[in-house]
Design a protein around this motif. Structure first.
Motif, PDB file in Angstrom:
ATOM      1  N   ASN A 177       0.828  -1.201   0.000  1.00  0.00           N
ATOM      2  CA  ASN A 177       0.000   0.000   0.000  1.00  0.00           C
ATOM      3  C   ASN A 177       0.873   1.265   0.000  1.00  0.00           C
ATOM      4  N   LYS A 178       1.935   1.260  -0.840  1.00  0.00           N
ATOM      5  CA  LYS A 178       2.879   2.368  -0.928  1.00  0.00           C
ATOM      6  C   LYS A 178       3.070   2.776  -2.374  1.00  0.00           C
ATOM      7  N   GLU A 179       3.510   4.003  -2.551  1.00  0.00           N
ATOM      8  CA  GLU A 179       3.866   4.511  -3.878  1.00  0.00           C
ATOM      9  C   GLU A 179       5.223   5.196  -3.774  1.00  0.00           C
ATOM     10  N   HIS A 180       5.942   5.210  -4.883  1.00  0.00           N
ATOM     11  CA  HIS A 180       7.224   5.918  -4.915  1.00  0.00           C
ATOM     12  C   HIS A 180       7.300   6.707  -6.209  1.00  0.00           C
ATOM     13  N   LYS A 181       7.602   7.968  -6.096  1.00  0.00           N
ATOM     14  CA  LYS A 181       7.827   8.821  -7.259  1.00  0.00           C
ATOM     15  C   LYS A 181       9.313   9.150  -7.257  1.00  0.00           C
ATOM     16  N   ALA A 182       9.967   8.879  -8.369  1.00  0.00           N
ATOM     17  CA  ALA A 182      11.408   9.116  -8.456  1.00  0.00           C
ATOM     18  C   ALA A 182      11.722  10.596  -8.250  1.00  0.00           C
ATOM     19  N   LYS A 183      12.750  10.851  -7.466  1.00  0.00           N
ATOM     20  CA  LYS A 183      13.135  12.223  -7.153  1.00  0.00           C
ATOM     21  C   LYS A 183      13.460  13.011  -8.423  1.00  0.00           C
ATOM     22  N   TRP A 184      14.069  12.347  -9.407  1.00  0.00           N
ATOM     23  CA  TRP A 184      14.434  13.062 -10.621  1.00  0.00           C
ATOM     24  C   TRP A 184      13.208  13.570 -11.382  1.00  0.00           C
ATOM     25  N   THR A 185      12.116  12.836 -11.330  1.00  0.00           N
ATOM     26  CA  THR A 185      10.934  13.279 -12.073  1.00  0.00           C
ATOM     27  C   THR A 185      10.259  14.477 -11.404  1.00  0.00           C
ATOM     28  N   THR A 186      10.344  14.569 -10.079  1.00  0.00           N
ATOM     29  CA  THR A 186       9.706  15.676  -9.370  1.00  0.00           C
ATOM     30  C   THR A 186      10.605  16.903  -9.248  1.00  0.00           C
ATOM     31  N   GLU A 187      11.916  16.723  -9.363  1.00  0.00           N
ATOM     32  CA  GLU A 187      12.811  17.862  -9.168  1.00  0.00           C
ATOM     33  C   GLU A 187      13.469  18.368 -10.449  1.00  0.00           C
ATOM     34  N   ILE A 188      13.528  17.564 -11.487  1.00  0.00           N
ATOM     35  CA  ILE A 188      14.102  18.015 -12.756  1.00  0.00           C
ATOM     36  C   ILE A 188      13.001  18.507 -13.697  1.00  0.00           C
ATOM     37  N   PHE A 189      11.904  17.785 -13.738  1.00  0.00           N
ATOM     38  CA  PHE A 189      10.821  18.122 -14.673  1.00  0.00           C
ATOM     39  C   PHE A 189       9.691  18.863 -13.961  1.00  0.00           C
TER      40      PHE A 189
ATOM     41  N   VAL B 175      20.804  20.854 -16.053  1.00  0.00           N
ATOM     42  CA  VAL B 175      21.996  21.082 -15.232  1.00  0.00           C
ATOM     43  C   VAL B 175      21.639  21.903 -13.998  1.00  0.00           C
ATOM     44  N   SER B 176      20.851  22.940 -14.186  1.00  0.00           N
ATOM     45  CA  SER B 176      20.439  23.778 -13.057  1.00  0.00           C
ATOM     46  C   SER B 176      19.664  22.970 -12.019  1.00  0.00           C
ATOM     47  N   ALA B 177      18.690  22.189 -12.481  1.00  0.00           N
ATOM     48  CA  ALA B 177      17.875  21.386 -11.555  1.00  0.00           C
ATOM     49  C   ALA B 177      18.713  20.316 -10.865  1.00  0.00           C
ATOM     50  N   LEU B 178      19.579  19.661 -11.613  1.00  0.00           N
ATOM     51  CA  LEU B 178      20.404  18.594 -11.054  1.00  0.00           C
ATOM     52  C   LEU B 178      21.353  19.136  -9.978  1.00  0.00           C
ATOM     53  N   THR B 179      21.959  20.272 -10.247  1.00  0.00           N
ATOM     54  CA  THR B 179      22.913  20.828  -9.289  1.00  0.00           C
ATOM     55  C   THR B 179      22.219  21.414  -8.059  1.00  0.00           C
ATOM     56  N   GLU B 180      20.924  21.680  -8.148  1.00  0.00           N
ATOM     57  CA  GLU B 180      20.175  22.210  -7.002  1.00  0.00           C
ATOM     58  C   GLU B 180      19.490  21.117  -6.172  1.00  0.00           C
ATOM     59  N   MET B 181      19.501  19.874  -6.661  1.00  0.00           N
ATOM     60  CA  MET B 181      18.872  18.782  -5.912  1.00  0.00           C
ATOM     61  C   MET B 181      19.604  18.553  -4.600  1.00  0.00           C
TER      62      MET B 181
ATOM     63  N   PHE C 274      23.428  14.801 -19.266  1.00  0.00           N
ATOM     64  CA  PHE C 274      22.371  15.251 -20.177  1.00  0.00           C
ATOM     65  C   PHE C 274      22.643  14.718 -21.580  1.00  0.00           C
ATOM     66  N   ASP C 275      23.869  14.860 -22.055  1.00  0.00           N
ATOM     67  CA  ASP C 275      24.224  14.402 -23.407  1.00  0.00           C
ATOM     68  C   ASP C 275      24.005  12.897 -23.562  1.00  0.00           C
ATOM     69  N   ILE C 276      24.342  12.130 -22.530  1.00  0.00           N
ATOM     70  CA  ILE C 276      24.137  10.682 -22.561  1.00  0.00           C
ATOM     71  C   ILE C 276      22.646  10.358 -22.646  1.00  0.00           C
TER      72      ILE C 276
ATOM     73  N   SER D 249       9.552  18.129 -20.536  1.00  0.00           N
ATOM     74  CA  SER D 249      10.910  18.105 -21.086  1.00  0.00           C
ATOM     75  C   SER D 249      11.699  19.303 -20.579  1.00  0.00           C
ATOM     76  N   VAL D 250      13.033  19.173 -20.651  1.00  0.00           N
ATOM     77  CA  VAL D 250      13.940  20.234 -20.196  1.00  0.00           C
ATOM     78  C   VAL D 250      15.074  20.413 -21.196  1.00  0.00           C
ATOM     79  N   THR D 251      15.606  21.632 -21.245  1.00  0.00           N
ATOM     80  CA  THR D 251      16.811  21.906 -22.023  1.00  0.00           C
ATOM     81  C   THR D 251      18.025  21.469 -21.205  1.00  0.00           C
ATOM     82  N   LYS D 252      19.181  21.484 -21.827  1.00  0.00           N
ATOM     83  CA  LYS D 252      20.403  21.138 -21.098  1.00  0.00           C
ATOM     84  C   LYS D 252      20.615  22.102 -19.933  1.00  0.00           C
ATOM     85  N   GLU D 253      20.409  23.375 -20.171  1.00  0.00           N
ATOM     86  CA  GLU D 253      20.591  24.379 -19.117  1.00  0.00           C
ATOM     87  C   GLU D 253      19.639  24.125 -17.942  1.00  0.00           C
ATOM     88  N   GLU D 254      18.376  23.821 -18.240  1.00  0.00           N
ATOM     89  CA  GLU D 254      17.396  23.539 -17.189  1.00  0.00           C
ATOM     90  C   GLU D 254      17.760  22.262 -16.430  1.00  0.00           C
TER      91      GLU D 254
END
Length: 121
Positions: free
Chosen positions: A23-35, A47-53, A81-83, A40-45
């Motif tokens: 009876n649990k759910e998990h939302k990946a941190k990357w989906t809630t903090e990057i997007f 990098v900014s979101a990733l470095t602020e996590m 991002f490139d990968i 979708s996000v640009t490379k700049e967005e």
């Protein structure tokens, strides 16, 4: 038994997952903090979101304390991002999930070992 961990073991490849038996759910941190602004996000967005996590030291990788984990050089975030995006100017949330799954060898999470290999570390 609850399988929750105090430290993350991997980067989830899924966006969201339900555990009906627990009876649990998990939302990946990357989906809630990057997007945060859309699908979708640009490379700049990215990098900014990733470095602020907020940093959480993982199990299985080299230990780096939170105080030493500040990202000052964004080269690794740009490479990630490139990968994930390939030749595209934007990275879609679903594409990130697919690429993480491919990098993980089809597993549900990308381990430190697989992440380091993908990054060429």
């Amino acid at each position: 038994a609850d399988q929750s961990a105090a430290r993350p073991k991997w980067i989830p490849v899924y966006e969201e997952r339900s555990f009906a038996g627990q009876n649990k759910e998990h939302k990946a941190k990357w989906t809630t903090e990057i997007f945060t602004e859309g699908p979708s996000v640009t490379k700049e967005e990215f990098v900014s979101a990733l470095t602020e996590m907020q940093y959480a030291p993982p199990l299985g990788g080299p230990f780096v304390g939170a105080t030493a984990a500040q990202i000052e050089d964004t080269a690794a975030a740009e490479k990630l991002f490139d990968i994930l995006a390939g030749e595209k100017e934007k990275l879609a949330r679903f594409k990130m999930s697919l690429q993480l799954k491919e990098l993980s060898g089809g597993e549900q999470g990308l381990t430190w070992k697989d992440f380091a290999a993908a990054m060429g570390v």
